[in-house]
Design an enzyme around this catalytic site. Structure first.
Site, PDB file in Angstrom:
ATOM      1  N   ASP A 163      -9.060  15.673   4.652  1.00 53.55           N
ATOM      2  CA  ASP A 163      -7.614  15.564   5.657  1.00 53.55           C
ATOM      3  C   ASP A 163      -7.488  14.044   5.772  1.00 53.55           C
ATOM      4  OD1 ASP A 163      -9.767  14.423   7.259  1.00 53.55           O
ATOM      5  OD2 ASP A 163      -9.879  16.137   8.577  1.00 53.55           O
ATOM      6  N   ARG A 206       0.933  -1.076  -0.037  1.00 56.75           N
ATOM      7  CA  ARG A 206      -0.113   0.058  -0.093  1.00 56.75           C
ATOM      8  C   ARG A 206       0.927   1.153   0.029  1.00 56.75           C
ATOM      9  NH1 ARG A 206      -5.199   3.114   0.544  1.00 56.75           N
ATOM     10  NH2 ARG A 206      -3.972   5.181   0.742  1.00 56.75           N
ATOM     11  N   HIS A 237     -19.121  13.797  -1.225  1.00 58.73           N
ATOM     12  CA  HIS A 237     -19.695  12.710  -0.382  1.00 58.73           C
ATOM     13  C   HIS A 237     -21.213  12.523  -0.467  1.00 58.73           C
ATOM     14  CE1 HIS A 237     -19.413   9.556   2.421  1.00 58.73           C
ATOM     15  NE2 HIS A 237     -20.296   9.659   3.158  1.00 58.73           N
TER      16      HIS A 237
HETATM   17  C1  GAR Z   1     -20.705  10.087  -6.077  1.00 55.25           C
HETATM   18  O1  GAR Z   1     -21.987   9.576  -5.382  1.00 55.25           O
HETATM   19  C2  GAR Z   1     -19.576  10.209  -5.099  1.00 55.25           C
HETATM   20  O2  GAR Z   1     -20.024  11.121  -3.974  1.00 55.25           O
HETATM   21  C3  GAR Z   1     -19.265   8.875  -4.581  1.00 55.25           C
HETATM   22  O3  GAR Z   1     -19.168   7.989  -5.527  1.00 55.25           O
HETATM   23  C4  GAR Z   1     -20.235   8.302  -6.483  1.00 55.25           C
HETATM   24  C5  GAR Z   1     -19.349   8.652  -7.857  1.00 55.25           C
HETATM   25  O4  GAR Z   1     -20.477   8.842  -9.076  1.00 55.25           O
HETATM   26  N1  GAR Z   1     -17.912   8.972  -3.925  1.00 55.25           N
HETATM   27  C6  GAR Z   1     -17.862   8.499  -2.598  1.00 55.25           C
HETATM   28  O5  GAR Z   1     -18.788   7.511  -1.969  1.00 55.25           O
HETATM   29  C7  GAR Z   1     -16.582   8.569  -2.100  1.00 55.25           C
HETATM   30  N2  GAR Z   1     -16.558   7.958  -0.682  1.00 55.25           N
HETATM   31  P1  GAR Z   1     -19.986   8.733 -10.430  1.00 55.25           P
HETATM   32  O6  GAR Z   1     -18.779   7.723 -10.733  1.00 55.25           O
HETATM   33  O7  GAR Z   1     -21.057   8.813 -11.458  1.00 55.25           O
HETATM   34  O8  GAR Z   1     -19.069  10.163 -10.677  1.00 55.25           O
END
Ligand code: GAR
Length: 189
Positions: free
Chosen positions: A136, A62, A104
């Site tokens: 962060d 990682r 998010h």
């Molecule tokens: C979005 O809802 C974003 O907020 C989420 O993934 C989706 C991406 O959609 N991100 C997370 O959950 C990060 N923790 P997309 O591939 O259609 O842009």
């Protein structure tokens, strides 16, 4: 002056597409799209817009992955790193070195983590939403920049709710970038 942004994304990339499509109106150049997933559709989207793509697949080591990502971001020298559906936690070294924002699909601090939409439904919540925040070293703990709520209907599935949240996310991400980018120093200033 135009700001240089780099997008991090792991999957479909509808958020990335909204940002790419608005790059003129937000006065930004999307200088690269980076994914940890070689089959992510976001890479096709970037190619269609002639945006360079980079793939950094997760490694057994990682730390080596963290180092590779940091080296790539140093080379790209963007003014802002925009995480849009990037499903990896960034190392403390990375978040300390670069200015990174994330979208998010929940009203943080509620429902952090990778299953925010499922968690809101399981909880019986009547509303959830979306949060744009600074990244962060914690998991979805950085300072909130913008939030907007989305009602949950009793007939919602995880998919239907997530699609409705994403409609709001795409607009809020673009609006937030429009306000935020002019306030940032250029990385090579
Ligand atoms: C979005 O809802 C974003 O907020 C989420 O993934 C989706 C991406 O959609 N991100 C997370 O959950 C990060 N923790 P997309 O591939 O259609 O842009």
């Amino acid at each position: 002056m135009k700001k240089r942004i780099v997008i991090l994304a792991s999957g479909n990339g509808s958020l990335a597409q909204a940002i790419i499509d608005s790059s003129h109106s937000i006065n930004a150049d999307v200088v690269a799209v980076i994914s940890d997933n070689p089959s992510a559709y976001v890479l096709e989207r970037a190619k269609k817009s002639n945006i360079p793509t980079q793939i950094i697949e997760m490694k057994a080591d990682r730390k080596a992955w963290d180092t590779d990502l940091i080296a790539l971001l140093r080379m790209i020298k963007a003014d802002l790193v925009v995480s849009a559906g990037f499903m990896r936690i960034l190392s403390p070294e990375c978040v300390n070195e670069f200015q990174i924002i994330n979208s998010h699909p929940a009203l943080l601090p509620q429902y952090p983590g990778a299953h925010a939409v499922r968690d809101a439904l399981k909880d019986g919540a009547t509303a959830t939403g979306t949060t744009i925040h600074w990244v962060d070293a914690g998991v979805d703990t950085g300072e909130v920049i913008a939030q907007e709520s989305v009602e949950i209907s009793p007939t919602d599935t995880e998919k239907s709710l997530h699609e409705r949240i994403k409609i709001v996310e795409r607009r809020l991400y673009v609006e937030t970038l429009k306000k935020l980018l002019p306030t940032l120093e250029s990385a090579d200033a």
